[in-house]
Motif scaffolding. Sequence first.
Motif, short mmCIF file in Angstrom:
data_model
loop_
_atom_site.label_atom_id
_atom_site.label_comp_id
_atom_site.label_asym_id
_atom_site.label_seq_id
_atom_site.Cartn_x
_atom_site.Cartn_y
_atom_site.Cartn_z
N HIS A 260 0.84 -1.21 0.00
CA HIS A 260 0.00 0.00 0.00
C HIS A 260 0.87 1.26 0.00
CE1 HIS A 260 -3.71 2.16 0.49
NE2 HIS A 260 -3.39 2.63 1.66
N GLY A 261 2.04 1.15 -0.68
CA GLY A 261 2.95 2.28 -0.78
C GLY A 261 3.72 2.58 0.49
N LYS A 262 3.69 1.68 1.45
CA LYS A 262 4.39 1.88 2.73
C LYS A 262 5.20 0.64 3.06
CE LYS A 262 0.95 4.97 4.46
NZ LYS A 262 -0.24 5.18 5.14
N ASP A 263 6.11 0.80 4.01
CA ASP A 263 6.85 -0.35 4.50
C ASP A 263 5.94 -1.19 5.40
OD1 ASP A 263 9.15 0.39 3.21
OD2 ASP A 263 10.11 1.24 4.98
N ALA A 264 6.02 -2.49 5.23
CA ALA A 264 5.27 -3.42 6.06
C ALA A 264 6.22 -4.51 6.52
CB ALA A 264 4.11 -4.03 5.27
N THR A 265 5.90 -5.14 7.61
CA THR A 265 6.72 -6.22 8.15
C THR A 265 6.16 -7.54 7.67
OG1 THR A 265 7.23 -4.92 10.12
CG2 THR A 265 7.57 -7.30 10.26
N GLN A 266 7.03 -8.37 7.11
CA GLN A 266 6.63 -9.72 6.70
C GLN A 266 7.38 -10.72 7.55
OE1 GLN A 266 6.08 -11.00 2.47
NE2 GLN A 266 7.95 -12.14 2.91
N ILE A 267 6.65 -11.68 8.11
CA ILE A 267 7.24 -12.72 8.95
C ILE A 267 6.86 -14.07 8.35
CG2 ILE A 267 7.40 -13.70 11.26
CD1 ILE A 267 6.41 -10.91 12.26
N GLN A 268 7.85 -14.94 8.16
CA GLN A 268 7.61 -16.26 7.58
C GLN A 268 8.05 -17.35 8.55
OE1 GLN A 268 8.77 -16.96 3.47
NE2 GLN A 268 9.24 -14.77 3.26
N PHE A 269 7.18 -18.32 8.73
CA PHE A 269 7.48 -19.50 9.53
C PHE A 269 7.40 -20.72 8.62
CE2 PHE A 269 5.52 -16.43 12.32
CZ PHE A 269 6.24 -16.51 13.50
N LYS A 270 8.30 -21.67 8.80
CA LYS A 270 8.26 -22.92 8.03
C LYS A 270 8.46 -24.07 9.00
CE LYS A 270 10.37 -20.60 4.13
NZ LYS A 270 11.61 -20.37 3.41
N GLY A 271 7.71 -25.14 8.77
CA GLY A 271 7.89 -26.31 9.63
C GLY A 271 6.62 -27.12 9.74
N GLU A 272 6.40 -27.66 10.92
CA GLU A 272 5.26 -28.53 11.18
C GLU A 272 4.11 -27.71 11.76
OE1 GLU A 272 4.59 -32.87 13.17
OE2 GLU A 272 5.96 -31.51 14.16
N TYR A 273 2.93 -27.86 11.17
CA TYR A 273 1.73 -27.17 11.67
C TYR A 273 0.97 -28.15 12.54
CZ TYR A 273 -2.78 -24.81 11.66
OH TYR A 273 -3.95 -24.21 12.04
N ARG B 143 3.24 -31.82 8.18
CA ARG B 143 4.64 -31.47 7.93
C ARG B 143 4.76 -30.55 6.72
NH1 ARG B 143 6.81 -34.62 11.52
NH2 ARG B 143 6.43 -36.81 11.74
N ASP B 144 5.89 -29.84 6.67
CA ASP B 144 6.23 -28.96 5.53
C ASP B 144 5.15 -27.93 5.27
OD1 ASP B 144 8.67 -30.31 5.12
OD2 ASP B 144 7.65 -31.86 3.95
N TYR B 145 4.77 -27.20 6.29
CA TYR B 145 3.80 -26.12 6.17
C TYR B 145 4.51 -24.78 6.29
CZ TYR B 145 -0.94 -27.87 5.84
OH TYR B 145 -2.13 -28.38 5.38
N ALA B 146 3.85 -23.73 5.85
CA ALA B 146 4.40 -22.38 5.96
C ALA B 146 3.29 -21.43 6.40
CB ALA B 146 4.99 -21.93 4.64
N LEU B 147 3.69 -20.43 7.13
CA LEU B 147 2.79 -19.35 7.56
C LEU B 147 3.50 -18.05 7.23
CD1 LEU B 147 0.41 -18.06 9.16
CD2 LEU B 147 1.79 -18.41 11.22
#
Length: 81
Positions: A10-23, A33-37
């Motif tokens: 939206h034309g601004k800085d935003a924070t992105q956080i990624q998790f990978k692993g078991e849900y 297994r092998d899920y991402a958020l």
Amino acid sequence: KPEQSTISAHGKDATQIQFKGEYMGAGGTWHSRDYALVIVILEESNETYFFKILGPLETVKDSMNDLQSFLEQLESIPSTE
């Protein structure tokens, strides 16, 4: 460990956080297994917006360009006031 980065939304800085692993699902009674958020946090004036993708790792990877495109094309976000 989560990966954190700054992206444009939206034309601004935003924070992105990624998790990978078991849900573990709600209540932790089943595991996938092998899920991402991926969570994007966009702060707008007096509001904070959260966008989330959760799913199999490959599906989430395939959706990242669509997420970025969506975030870049956001129209003005209405105020709740």
